[in-house]
Design a protein around this motif. Structure first.
Motif, PDB file in Angstrom:
ATOM      1  N   ALA A  26      83.610  11.254  55.596  1.00  0.00           N
ATOM      2  CA  ALA A  26      83.712   9.913  56.178  1.00  0.00           C
ATOM      3  C   ALA A  26      84.411   9.994  57.530  1.00  0.00           C
ATOM      4  O   ALA A  26      85.423  10.676  57.684  1.00  0.00           O
ATOM      5  CB  ALA A  26      84.478   8.991  55.236  1.00  0.00           C
ATOM      6  N   GLY A  27      83.859   9.324  58.531  1.00  0.00           N
ATOM      7  CA  GLY A  27      84.448   9.299  59.860  1.00  0.00           C
ATOM      8  C   GLY A  27      84.091  10.473  60.740  1.00  0.00           C
ATOM      9  O   GLY A  27      84.537  10.545  61.890  1.00  0.00           O
ATOM     10  N   GLU A  28      83.269  11.397  60.246  1.00  0.00           N
ATOM     11  CA  GLU A  28      82.901  12.587  61.009  1.00  0.00           C
ATOM     12  C   GLU A  28      81.597  12.344  61.770  1.00  0.00           C
ATOM     13  O   GLU A  28      80.731  11.598  61.324  1.00  0.00           O
ATOM     14  CB  GLU A  28      82.725  13.769  60.049  1.00  0.00           C
ATOM     15  CG  GLU A  28      82.553  15.112  60.728  1.00  0.00           C
ATOM     16  CD  GLU A  28      82.478  16.259  59.732  1.00  0.00           C
ATOM     17  OE1 GLU A  28      82.496  17.412  60.188  1.00  0.00           O
ATOM     18  OE2 GLU A  28      82.392  16.013  58.511  1.00  0.00           O
ATOM     19  N   THR A  29      81.463  12.978  62.928  1.00  0.00           N
ATOM     20  CA  THR A  29      80.223  12.926  63.704  1.00  0.00           C
ATOM     21  C   THR A  29      79.538  14.282  63.641  1.00  0.00           C
ATOM     22  O   THR A  29      80.106  15.291  64.078  1.00  0.00           O
ATOM     23  CB  THR A  29      80.493  12.554  65.171  1.00  0.00           C
ATOM     24  OG1 THR A  29      81.010  11.224  65.229  1.00  0.00           O
ATOM     25  CG2 THR A  29      79.208  12.602  65.994  1.00  0.00           C
ATOM     26  N   PRO A 155      79.032   1.595  57.295  1.00  0.00           N
ATOM     27  CA  PRO A 155      79.899   2.774  57.374  1.00  0.00           C
ATOM     28  C   PRO A 155      79.213   3.986  57.993  1.00  0.00           C
ATOM     29  O   PRO A 155      79.883   4.919  58.415  1.00  0.00           O
ATOM     30  CB  PRO A 155      80.263   3.038  55.912  1.00  0.00           C
ATOM     31  CG  PRO A 155      79.128   2.458  55.135  1.00  0.00           C
ATOM     32  CD  PRO A 155      78.655   1.267  55.904  1.00  0.00           C
ATOM     33  N   ARG A 185      84.854   4.844  65.814  1.00  0.00           N
ATOM     34  CA  ARG A 185      85.841   5.846  65.414  1.00  0.00           C
ATOM     35  C   ARG A 185      86.024   5.937  63.911  1.00  0.00           C
ATOM     36  O   ARG A 185      86.455   6.961  63.410  1.00  0.00           O
ATOM     37  CB  ARG A 185      87.171   5.574  66.123  1.00  0.00           C
ATOM     38  CG  ARG A 185      87.037   5.831  67.623  1.00  0.00           C
ATOM     39  CD  ARG A 185      88.338   5.789  68.362  1.00  0.00           C
ATOM     40  NE  ARG A 185      88.103   6.050  69.781  1.00  0.00           N
ATOM     41  CZ  ARG A 185      88.984   5.808  70.727  1.00  0.00           C
ATOM     42  NH1 ARG A 185      90.167   5.306  70.412  1.00  0.00           N
ATOM     43  NH2 ARG A 185      88.708   6.077  71.983  1.00  0.00           N
ATOM     44  N   SER A 186      85.690   4.869  63.198  1.00  0.00           N
ATOM     45  CA  SER A 186      85.814   4.906  61.748  1.00  0.00           C
ATOM     46  C   SER A 186      84.472   5.120  61.057  1.00  0.00           C
ATOM     47  O   SER A 186      84.392   5.115  59.835  1.00  0.00           O
ATOM     48  CB  SER A 186      86.429   3.592  61.250  1.00  0.00           C
ATOM     49  OG  SER A 186      85.596   2.498  61.598  1.00  0.00           O
ATOM     50  N   LYS A 187      83.410   5.317  61.848  1.00  0.00           N
ATOM     51  CA  LYS A 187      82.075   5.459  61.281  1.00  0.00           C
ATOM     52  C   LYS A 187      81.722   6.925  61.025  1.00  0.00           C
ATOM     53  O   LYS A 187      82.208   7.831  61.708  1.00  0.00           O
ATOM     54  CB  LYS A 187      81.011   4.876  62.225  1.00  0.00           C
ATOM     55  CG  LYS A 187      81.243   3.446  62.658  1.00  0.00           C
ATOM     56  CD  LYS A 187      81.156   2.474  61.507  1.00  0.00           C
ATOM     57  CE  LYS A 187      81.289   1.039  61.997  1.00  0.00           C
ATOM     58  NZ  LYS A 187      81.457   0.090  60.892  1.00  0.00           N
ATOM     59  N   THR A 188      80.848   7.123  60.040  1.00  0.00           N
ATOM     60  CA  THR A 188      80.230   8.429  59.842  1.00  0.00           C
ATOM     61  C   THR A 188      78.936   8.417  60.646  1.00  0.00           C
ATOM     62  O   THR A 188      78.093   7.537  60.448  1.00  0.00           O
ATOM     63  CB  THR A 188      79.929   8.661  58.349  1.00  0.00           C
ATOM     64  OG1 THR A 188      81.142   8.511  57.610  1.00  0.00           O
ATOM     65  CG2 THR A 188      79.359  10.050  58.122  1.00  0.00           C
ATOM     66  N   ASP A 204      81.819  16.381  66.151  1.00  0.00           N
ATOM     67  CA  ASP A 204      82.882  17.084  65.436  1.00  0.00           C
ATOM     68  C   ASP A 204      82.336  18.421  64.943  1.00  0.00           C
ATOM     69  O   ASP A 204      82.998  19.445  65.034  1.00  0.00           O
ATOM     70  CB  ASP A 204      83.372  16.261  64.239  1.00  0.00           C
ATOM     71  CG  ASP A 204      84.070  14.980  64.662  1.00  0.00           C
ATOM     72  OD1 ASP A 204      84.911  15.059  65.573  1.00  0.00           O
ATOM     73  OD2 ASP A 204      83.760  13.922  64.099  1.00  0.00           O
TER      74      ASP A 204
END
Length: 316
Positions: A26-29, A155, A185-188, A204
């Protein structure tokens, strides 16, 4: 958040995606990167069931997506494509509101969300909300497409070559805005691109594909300094120096001893997280560069030493 296991897809005799597996927190690009025809877009579309795989599974928060209704699944996943796909007879505000309206959100909440997103994406609603897509530039249309994908606050965001149709200057500007957008910034995020610089700026981790097969999955630094095979090494060879400049930071280049040298610590507006590339851009600006306590020559000398340290570290 997302677990992909042994996904494969053929079109006729052609194997487009072959036994691909990865996990995304979660939260990773994650950037899907590779040459044209390597299976990036097909892989992305299997995540939201726009393409059905021949074998393998996709789980989101532990739930198998192939056991969900496609339309229900897609309402919880933002999706942005290169061609934007705005509805031509809807205004900007109406385009942004499409998914929240389908989900039954209150009109007042939709209006507030639309206003907030357009403002954050530098499309002042008082000027742009009532315009039609054909009245916007390519970069503005792309931002509306991103606002639409974010409107229901999903999300997960999937982006398929979202900046590919833009000219180089607009593309670089939009990419910078995208990277700094608080909403993301909080999204996957899973992003498809064939642009190596774009991948290194936004990822990332990078999943590098060739002929539908994973060649390497890792951070930009891992792919650059510890390539898994000859294909990975060759893929980045032509842009290697530019990528090194974008990967190494002033924290990498100026060691702790150097940062406390007589010239003082790393000066504003720089931080230890500033890339060498961004620092060079500032230093070559006569006004901004004049106030810094190190020169281009000093920075490049330290960069050369840092590269040597980096290469030696990966060899161990």
């Amino acid at each position: 958040m997302i677990r992909v296991s042994h996904l494969s897809k053929r079109f006729g005799a052609h194997a487009v995606v072959q036994d691909v597996s990865f996990e995304l927190a979660a939260g990773e690009t994650l950037v899907l990167l590779g040459p044209s025809g390597c299976g990036k877009t097909t892989l992305l579309k299997m995540l939201n069931r726009l393409v059905e795989p021949d074998s393998g599974t996709v789980e989101i928060n532990g739930l198998n997506v192939f056991e969900q209704r496609p339309e229900t699944l897609r309402r919880g996943i933002g999706y942005v494509i290169q061609q934007v796909g705005l509805l031509p007879h809807y205004t900007v505000a109406e385009n942004v509101a499409v998914v929240p309206r389908l989900l039954g959100h209150a009109p007042a909440a939709i209006a507030a969300r639309t206003t907030a997103l357009l403002t954050r994406l530098h499309l002042p609603p008082e000027r742009y909300a009532a315009q039609l897509p054909h009245q916007l530039s390519g970069g503005q249309q792309q931002r509306v497409g991103l606002a639409r994908a974010l409107a229901a606050d999903p999300p997960i965001i999937l982006l398929d070559e979202p900046f590919g149709a833009l000219d180089p200057l607009t593309r670089a500007s939009i990419r910078r805005e995208f990277r700094e957008l608080e909403e993301l910034r909080s999204k996957t995020v899973v992003l498809v691109t064939h642009d190596v610089t774009e991948a290194f700026e936004l990822a990332d981790r990078i999943l590098l594909l060739d002929a539908g097969q994973v060649q390497q999955l890792g951070t930009p630094r891992e792919l650059l300094f510890q390539p898994a095979n000859d294909f990975v090494r060759r893929f980045f060879a032509a842009e290697r120096l530019a990528l090194q400049l974008r990967t190494l930071t002033l924290g990498d280049v100026f060691t702790e001893e150097a940062a406390t040298r007589s010239a003082g610590p790393i000066p504003l507006p720089f931080t230890t997280a500033t890339t060498v590339h961004d620092a060079l851009e500032t230093l070559t600006d006569s006004d901004a560069g004049a106030s810094t306590s190190f020169s281009v020559a000093e920075l490049m000398a330290a960069f050369g030493q840092a590269l040597q340290r980096e290469e030696e570290a990966w060899k161990r």
